[in-house]
Design a protein around this motif. Structure first.
Motif: not given
Length: 353
Positions: A181-189, A342-346
């Motif tokens: 999930i972090l690799s997709l660019g999310h930091t607020r998980i 799952d996907a990169a955050p907007k």
């Protein structure tokens, strides 16, 4: 003009299986009776030969050898129907292959499971399998240990050293999903934890926190919600996370039931999954592919774990009768399965619908 009698088709023998697998008949016998001490590659060759020849062991001979007539109990109290279904299918399949009787009993957490266990013990049960959440019940584990009943715990986060166990590495699996999930660019998980009375839940939370720490991402306590591994608890937890002042862009739930509930809450609020919110689960039960979008999740080999539990318990009981030692604890592999949730955050700021 007399006709020659039609030749009756001979059934395959243990020697036929041995020749096809390239092993001795004794090795085939060990595999059939789940006696252990057989290498994994050899075990698979023998199983393949049995399947190819459609070989059926002679029950009378096995009974005379003392390999049959075992009764093992399976106690269950799992709120997830999808998890339980896979577990029962695996257990029943391996019980048939091992030529043992499987006694399935439902019980409730509290004093009732101890009563059910004592009933089975008094009835002369040969061994017991404990899937979650009963695998972490201190009362039932103590009762079985005191009675000296061979027991295998399945999917516990911290298996007792005195018990047989079949598990996965819950810590590593949760850490792997969080890294993904972090690799997709999310930091607020956000994270939805499971039942606090189950050790696997604690290990998954520890793995989640470890992945954040190693990525130098601060763990926000407001982004961790308590659940109970039930769909209903997942609904409540998802509502709390999405009501936060700065809601998460991704939510990792400690099982598929709670992840599916999170997707339902997101849809009700008008969020697109995964466009507005990434949702990931754990277990890879049938529910993971029964919803839309299908869940990215950790595949826990539930049916294989239950098969291994039966195989391990039967081998231990039979080896115990012959004075041999058994390999006590097994850790099976998990797999991260990526699907459509799952996907990169907007980039843009999301607002509640």
């Amino acid at each position: 003009m007399s006709q020659k009698p039609r030749r009756q088709k001979l059934l395959p023998t243990i020697n036929d299986v041995a020749r096809r697998a390239g092993v001795s008949p004794m090795t085939v016998s060990r595999v059939i009776n789940s006696e252990g001490n057989v290498r994994e590659t050899t075990l698979q060759r023998v199983k393949d030969a049995i399947a190819a020849l459609n070989y059926v062991p002679n029950r009378a001979a096995r009974s005379l050898a003392g390999a049959a007539n075992l009764r093992i109990g399976l106690l269950y109290s799992n709120p997830s129907a999808a998890y339980l279904s896979e577990f029962l299918l695996g257990s029943l399949d391996q019980s048939s292959r091992s030529d043992v009787q499987l006694v399935v009993e439902k019980c409730e957490i509290g004093d009732h499971e101890i009563q059910v266990a004592n009933h089975l013990i008094d009835g002369g049960i040969d061994g017991i399998i404990l899937p979650p959440p009963l695998c972490d019940s201190a009362g039932i584990l103590a009762a079985l240990e005191e009675a000296g009943t061979p027991t295998v715990v399945v999917a516990t986060g911290r298996p007792p050293k005195t018990m047989l166990a079949v598990t996965i590495d819950d810590f590593a699996a949760a850490e792997a999903m969080t890294r993904h999930i972090l690799s997709l660019g999310h930091t607020r998980i956000g994270f939805i934890a499971g039942n606090p009375n189950q050790t696997a839940s604690a290990r998954r939370l520890e793995g989640f926190r470890a992945a954040l720490r190693r990525a130098n991402v601060a763990a926000d306590p407001a982004l961790i919600a308590d659940g109970l591994f039930t769909y209903r608890s997942g609904l409540d937890a998802a509502e709390r996370l999405l009501d936060a002042g700065d809601p998460p862009t991704a939510i990792f739930a400690a099982n598929d039931d709670m992840a599916a509930a999170t997707v339902a809450v997101a849809h009700r609020r008008g969020f697109d999954v995964p466009g507005d919110l990434t949702v990931c689960g754990f277990d890879d039960t049938t529910l993971a592919t029964a919803i839309w979008p299908e869940l990215t999740t950790i595949h826990q080999p539930i049916a294989d774990m239950s098969r291994k539990a039966v195989e391990l318990l039967v081998a231990t009981i039979r080896q115990g009768r012959s004075g041999a030692d058994a390999d006590r604890q097994h850790v099976l592999d998990y797999t991260l399965i990526r699907r459509q949730s799952d996907a990169a955050p907007k980039k843009r700021q999301r607002g509640n619908a």
